[in-house]
Write a protein that holds these residues in place. Sequence first.
Motif, PDB file in Angstrom:
ATOM      1  N   ALA A 577     -40.345  -8.754  69.814  1.00  0.00           N
ATOM      2  CA  ALA A 577     -40.187  -7.935  70.808  1.00  0.00           C
ATOM      3  C   ALA A 577     -40.858  -6.535  70.659  1.00  0.00           C
ATOM      4  O   ALA A 577     -41.003  -5.861  69.583  1.00  0.00           O
ATOM      5  CB  ALA A 577     -38.722  -7.353  71.020  1.00  0.00           C
ATOM      6  N   CYS A 578     -41.662  -6.275  71.638  1.00  0.00           N
ATOM      7  CA  CYS A 578     -42.656  -4.707  71.892  1.00  0.00           C
ATOM      8  C   CYS A 578     -41.940  -3.662  72.068  1.00  0.00           C
ATOM      9  O   CYS A 578     -42.424  -2.639  71.552  1.00  0.00           O
ATOM     10  CB  CYS A 578     -43.751  -5.127  72.694  1.00  0.00           C
ATOM     11  N   VAL A 579     -40.736  -3.787  72.520  1.00  0.00           N
ATOM     12  CA  VAL A 579     -39.712  -2.498  73.078  1.00  0.00           C
ATOM     13  C   VAL A 579     -38.563  -2.692  72.592  1.00  0.00           C
ATOM     14  O   VAL A 579     -37.945  -3.926  72.740  1.00  0.00           O
ATOM     15  CB  VAL A 579     -40.128  -2.313  74.687  1.00  0.00           C
ATOM     16  N   SER A 580     -37.844  -1.763  72.039  1.00  0.00           N
ATOM     17  CA  SER A 580     -36.528  -1.853  71.552  1.00  0.00           C
ATOM     18  C   SER A 580     -35.827  -1.419  72.779  1.00  0.00           C
ATOM     19  O   SER A 580     -35.824  -0.324  73.211  1.00  0.00           O
ATOM     20  CB  SER A 580     -36.264  -0.896  70.422  1.00  0.00           C
ATOM     21  N   VAL A 581     -34.833  -2.262  73.192  1.00  0.00           N
ATOM     22  CA  VAL A 581     -33.867  -2.140  74.339  1.00  0.00           C
ATOM     23  C   VAL A 581     -32.447  -2.209  73.972  1.00  0.00           C
ATOM     24  O   VAL A 581     -32.070  -3.096  73.396  1.00  0.00           O
ATOM     25  CB  VAL A 581     -34.079  -3.108  75.293  1.00  0.00           C
ATOM     26  N   PRO A 582     -31.571  -1.198  73.826  1.00  0.00           N
ATOM     27  CA  PRO A 582     -30.389  -1.046  73.336  1.00  0.00           C
ATOM     28  C   PRO A 582     -29.293  -1.980  73.785  1.00  0.00           C
ATOM     29  O   PRO A 582     -28.648  -2.697  73.338  1.00  0.00           O
ATOM     30  CB  PRO A 582     -29.885   0.414  73.524  1.00  0.00           C
ATOM     31  N   ASP A 583     -29.429  -2.480  75.369  1.00  0.00           N
ATOM     32  CA  ASP A 583     -28.471  -3.059  75.845  1.00  0.00           C
ATOM     33  C   ASP A 583     -29.072  -3.558  77.316  1.00  0.00           C
ATOM     34  O   ASP A 583     -29.958  -2.824  77.830  1.00  0.00           O
ATOM     35  CB  ASP A 583     -27.194  -2.562  76.100  1.00  0.00           C
ATOM     36  N   PHE A 584     -28.428  -4.731  77.925  1.00  0.00           N
ATOM     37  CA  PHE A 584     -28.882  -5.039  79.308  1.00  0.00           C
ATOM     38  C   PHE A 584     -27.663  -4.985  80.288  1.00  0.00           C
ATOM     39  O   PHE A 584     -27.636  -5.868  81.225  1.00  0.00           O
ATOM     40  CB  PHE A 584     -29.322  -6.562  79.147  1.00  0.00           C
ATOM     41  N   ASP A 585     -26.736  -3.977  80.077  1.00  0.00           N
ATOM     42  CA  ASP A 585     -25.595  -3.887  80.925  1.00  0.00           C
ATOM     43  C   ASP A 585     -26.111  -3.886  82.472  1.00  0.00           C
ATOM     44  O   ASP A 585     -25.317  -4.023  83.258  1.00  0.00           O
ATOM     45  CB  ASP A 585     -24.830  -2.768  80.582  1.00  0.00           C
ATOM     46  N   TRP A 586     -27.311  -3.074  82.599  1.00  0.00           N
ATOM     47  CA  TRP A 586     -27.770  -3.199  84.053  1.00  0.00           C
ATOM     48  C   TRP A 586     -27.816  -4.326  84.715  1.00  0.00           C
ATOM     49  O   TRP A 586     -27.744  -4.331  86.165  1.00  0.00           O
ATOM     50  CB  TRP A 586     -29.101  -2.294  84.050  1.00  0.00           C
ATOM     51  N   LYS A 587     -27.894  -5.226  84.097  1.00  0.00           N
ATOM     52  CA  LYS A 587     -27.884  -6.792  84.748  1.00  0.00           C
ATOM     53  C   LYS A 587     -26.613  -6.828  85.342  1.00  0.00           C
ATOM     54  O   LYS A 587     -26.911  -7.588  86.624  1.00  0.00           O
ATOM     55  CB  LYS A 587     -28.380  -7.963  83.872  1.00  0.00           C
ATOM     56  N   GLN A 588     -25.625  -6.612  85.093  1.00  0.00           N
ATOM     57  CA  GLN A 588     -24.288  -6.652  85.545  1.00  0.00           C
ATOM     58  C   GLN A 588     -24.481  -5.954  87.115  1.00  0.00           C
ATOM     59  O   GLN A 588     -23.498  -6.436  87.831  1.00  0.00           O
ATOM     60  CB  GLN A 588     -23.367  -6.225  84.877  1.00  0.00           C
ATOM     61  N   ILE A 589     -25.083  -4.919  87.242  1.00  0.00           N
ATOM     62  CA  ILE A 589     -25.352  -4.195  88.658  1.00  0.00           C
ATOM     63  C   ILE A 589     -26.359  -4.826  89.355  1.00  0.00           C
ATOM     64  O   ILE A 589     -25.854  -5.025  90.482  1.00  0.00           O
ATOM     65  CB  ILE A 589     -25.709  -2.734  88.250  1.00  0.00           C
ATOM     66  N   ALA A 590     -27.242  -5.179  88.915  1.00  0.00           N
ATOM     67  CA  ALA A 590     -28.524  -5.734  89.791  1.00  0.00           C
ATOM     68  C   ALA A 590     -28.455  -7.038  90.195  1.00  0.00           C
ATOM     69  O   ALA A 590     -28.809  -7.407  91.145  1.00  0.00           O
ATOM     70  CB  ALA A 590     -29.798  -5.628  89.054  1.00  0.00           C
ATOM     71  N   GLU A 591     -27.787  -8.146  89.405  1.00  0.00           N
ATOM     72  CA  GLU A 591     -27.786  -9.358  89.624  1.00  0.00           C
ATOM     73  C   GLU A 591     -26.723  -9.553  91.060  1.00  0.00           C
ATOM     74  O   GLU A 591     -27.358 -10.332  91.775  1.00  0.00           O
ATOM     75  CB  GLU A 591     -27.437 -10.273  88.487  1.00  0.00           C
ATOM     76  N   PRO A 592     -25.616  -9.109  91.158  1.00  0.00           N
ATOM     77  CA  PRO A 592     -24.865  -9.396  92.315  1.00  0.00           C
ATOM     78  C   PRO A 592     -25.584  -8.840  93.525  1.00  0.00           C
ATOM     79  O   PRO A 592     -25.427  -9.588  94.781  1.00  0.00           O
ATOM     80  CB  PRO A 592     -23.608  -8.368  92.172  1.00  0.00           C
ATOM     81  N   VAL A 593     -26.378  -7.736  93.635  1.00  0.00           N
ATOM     82  CA  VAL A 593     -27.245  -7.464  94.616  1.00  0.00           C
ATOM     83  C   VAL A 593     -28.137  -8.251  95.022  1.00  0.00           C
ATOM     84  O   VAL A 593     -28.338  -8.505  96.056  1.00  0.00           O
ATOM     85  CB  VAL A 593     -27.573  -5.962  94.274  1.00  0.00           C
ATOM     86  N   MET A 594     -29.051  -8.782  94.068  1.00  0.00           N
ATOM     87  CA  MET A 594     -30.022  -9.987  94.214  1.00  0.00           C
ATOM     88  C   MET A 594     -29.286 -11.153  94.808  1.00  0.00           C
ATOM     89  O   MET A 594     -29.925 -11.745  95.724  1.00  0.00           O
ATOM     90  CB  MET A 594     -30.535 -10.305  92.792  1.00  0.00           C
ATOM     91  N   GLN A 595     -28.018 -11.576  94.311  1.00  0.00           N
ATOM     92  CA  GLN A 595     -27.550 -12.779  94.996  1.00  0.00           C
ATOM     93  C   GLN A 595     -27.070 -12.440  96.270  1.00  0.00           C
ATOM     94  O   GLN A 595     -27.168 -13.560  97.004  1.00  0.00           O
ATOM     95  CB  GLN A 595     -26.183 -12.799  93.877  1.00  0.00           C
ATOM     96  N   LEU A 596     -26.717 -11.131  96.665  1.00  0.00           N
ATOM     97  CA  LEU A 596     -26.647 -10.943  98.149  1.00  0.00           C
ATOM     98  C   LEU A 596     -27.795 -11.256  99.033  1.00  0.00           C
ATOM     99  O   LEU A 596     -27.479 -11.825 100.171  1.00  0.00           O
ATOM    100  CB  LEU A 596     -26.004  -9.462  98.235  1.00  0.00           C
ATOM    101  N   TYR A 597     -28.932 -10.907  98.478  1.00  0.00           N
ATOM    102  CA  TYR A 597     -30.128 -11.159  99.159  1.00  0.00           C
ATOM    103  C   TYR A 597     -30.362 -12.709  99.133  1.00  0.00           C
ATOM    104  O   TYR A 597     -31.007 -13.343 100.033  1.00  0.00           O
ATOM    105  CB  TYR A 597     -31.139 -10.377  98.902  1.00  0.00           C
ATOM    106  N   THR A 598     -30.294 -13.224  98.092  1.00  0.00           N
ATOM    107  CA  THR A 598     -30.521 -14.880  97.896  1.00  0.00           C
ATOM    108  C   THR A 598     -29.637 -15.601  98.717  1.00  0.00           C
ATOM    109  O   THR A 598     -30.263 -16.507  99.387  1.00  0.00           O
ATOM    110  CB  THR A 598     -29.956 -15.210  96.611  1.00  0.00           C
ATOM    111  N   GLU A 599     -28.437 -15.179  98.978  1.00  0.00           N
ATOM    112  CA  GLU A 599     -27.509 -15.784  99.898  1.00  0.00           C
ATOM    113  C   GLU A 599     -28.036 -15.734 101.557  1.00  0.00           C
ATOM    114  O   GLU A 599     -27.914 -16.493 102.339  1.00  0.00           O
ATOM    115  CB  GLU A 599     -26.364 -15.550  99.671  1.00  0.00           C
ATOM    116  N   THR A 600     -28.632 -14.521 101.793  1.00  0.00           N
ATOM    117  CA  THR A 600     -29.000 -14.528 103.097  1.00  0.00           C
ATOM    118  C   THR A 600     -30.572 -14.782 103.228  1.00  0.00           C
ATOM    119  O   THR A 600     -31.015 -14.575 104.676  1.00  0.00           O
ATOM    120  CB  THR A 600     -28.862 -13.028 103.487  1.00  0.00           C
ATOM    121  N   THR A 601     -31.015 -15.236 102.376  1.00  0.00           N
ATOM    122  CA  THR A 601     -32.680 -15.513 102.604  1.00  0.00           C
ATOM    123  C   THR A 601     -33.145 -16.841 101.844  1.00  0.00           C
ATOM    124  O   THR A 601     -33.205 -16.954 100.937  1.00  0.00           O
ATOM    125  CB  THR A 601     -33.562 -14.403 101.638  1.00  0.00           C
TER     126      THR A 601
END
Length: 760
Positions: A577-601
């Motif tokens: 890994a080139c970059v140290s990332v402490p956590d990926f909690d933001w995925k829990q915010i982003a994925e439902p939003v993306m899912q909304l657009y996936t369902e409508t597209t």
Amino acid sequence: MASRSYSNLLDLTSCGSPSSFGREKKRLPRVATVAGVLSELDDETNTSVGSDAPSSVCQERMIIVGNQLPVKAQRKEENGKWEFTWDEDSLLLQLKDGLGDDVETIYIGCLKEEIDPIEQDDVAQYLLDNFKCVPTFLPPELFTKFYHGFCKQHLWPLFHYMLPLSPDLGGRFDRSLWQAYVSVNKIFADKVMEVINPDEDFVWVHDYHLMVLPTFLRKRFNRARLGFFLHSPFPSSEIYRTLPVRDELLRALLNSDLIGFHTFDYARHFLSCCSRMLGIAYQSKRGYIGLEYYGRTVSIKILPVGIHIGQLESVMNLSETESKVAELRNRFKGQTVMLGVDDMDIFKGISLKLLAMEQLLLQHADKRGKVVLVQIANPARGRGKDVQEVQCETYATVKRINDTFGRPGYTPVILIDTTLQSYERIAYYAIAECCLVTAVRDGMNLIPYEYIICRQGNEKIDEILGISSTIHKKSMLVVSEFIGCSPSLSGAIRVNPWNIDAVAEAMDSALMVPESEKQMRHEKHYSLCSDTKNCVFLVSGKERKTLTEWFSSCEKLGLAAEHGYFVRTSHTEEWEACVSVPDFDWKQIAEPVMQLYTETTDGSNIESKESALVWNYEFADRDFGSCQAKELLDHLESVLANEPVSVKSGPNIVEVKPQGVSKGIVAERLLTTMQQKGVIPDFVLCIGDDRSDEDMFGVITSARASLSPIADVFPCTVGQKPSKAKYYLEDTSEILRMLQGLANASEQSAARNSSQFPHH
């Protein structure tokens, strides 16, 4: 006082009301105000079925309204009584499986068969009790004016882009047919009112036969939850505006809460008509499209119809299907079968397909005796001069081809113009090497989907056809670019059905595809990676697992995955890994939003990587996907404003990744590592095709301290566009040509060194 949104049609029904067609309206036994509970009370004992009183029962109920019930009727020969069964091919019936077990479904529509008036009450009660179907009985004269008149002479041709330029092409507008259309819609509305509980039920109206039905329901129940879905195309405003009752139909549809279309093109045409003819503009926000109409928001959704895979698979498992497959295998032994399945009407392009087959046999003599086109022509749903002309042209073309190219034991075109059972049609799908859909205009067309599923086969069918169940199945599709399903079929050969030569060549190409698709070859990476003086690195947004599989044969190739988050210098090294990332909690915010657009597209999907989330709309409608991507980008930037991530768009994607991750990191790391090893590059070539590559260009152009003083540096983008890169190549073919040149130069250099210092 009635609002303007539904006042226009109410007076019109008096001009052609049901009573004027000689039949007194009868009412079915009512349904109580409790949703989902059918009452035995008749009209005299309960006249308040349409009450707006709240229900005490929570079970949801869907009332599906269509021109025809999903029921088959047949009169028994022994006793003359009617026998009813579900029509398994009906889309309305298949919709039920998508609603969930906790949703009760009631169907309202006509029967295909004409029921004698004295039998109608008994039939209606039987269908209600045993099928939860409410039949709508129409007098023959009214039905003819409604269906064969207004629906098939005016709406159906117009929605398929055919203007009534002469009496032979759809005929002139006949207001009596329009009055019959409105009257029938009113009858359907009355049937809905007999069973609806307006506070609990959902009403789902289907197709162009019932476009004014929402007006009558909205008039009676202002709070009714009402959806409409159009199964046909919706034409552009230039075509639609020729309809004399254009405004009435638009306003009637806008009395729905939701209007669904197969594709974004059809929805866009509808929105354009609303804007140009009614002055109503739409708004797009958070992935949804809506219209404000008299205080209500009318949602517009893209809802492409699919197929019922489970039903197809169940028919494939029937012994009758297996027997038919065996019969067809023996019949066409030694021949390649191409298949067409279409209704016998002017828009399905059967004659164009036949002309292409004729052209194929003319231009490719090697196909004669070996290739057969089986054309299944379902009986036409309408009637008229246009249908007769299609039939005559089809029969004549088939005869000409067979007379010209046929010989004993070989019939080039086999025309089947009778109704087939489901298992027979599926058997033809299973044995066909290629399926041809050349409609000049069609709403969705599910034939390609059915073909793909049936070509997947099952263990028994594979055994009959002599196919190993362990190998990957294959199917070839040639589809018209004018059908709704075309954009979603990324593996199909798309054609303009009017271009006979192009269709013939597409047929030839489909037959020439090798048995198995060849995997990507990596020889060119060897002509470069094998030279010890070269350091070749491939930087991609793909996952490391994918890159490992694709380039496993290139042992000395350096790889960077997920835009530089992971790096591996060679096949034998571990990923880092080139970059140290402490956590990926933001995925829990982003994925439902993306899912909304996936369902409508339709055609979009979410790619979940280890370090990033990507919304991909490569296979969606180009315009709609682009529009949704802009909305999604704005939405994600808003909800992720306080998160340590960056949100960016690229070719057909919107991506969220940790801050600091970029392809530029890879370039910096590579140059630093080489410098630490005492290797000073004197030639640097960096090629990229999108904005994520600009970071690399910036690094190598400012890295003179890490390079030889005489180093040649070539940052190169693909296509002429604003870029940090000084150079460009036009496309991938030019990239390959240039890499081949470098590989040749490397080989020649290696050969010279070998001749100067021979091995002993």
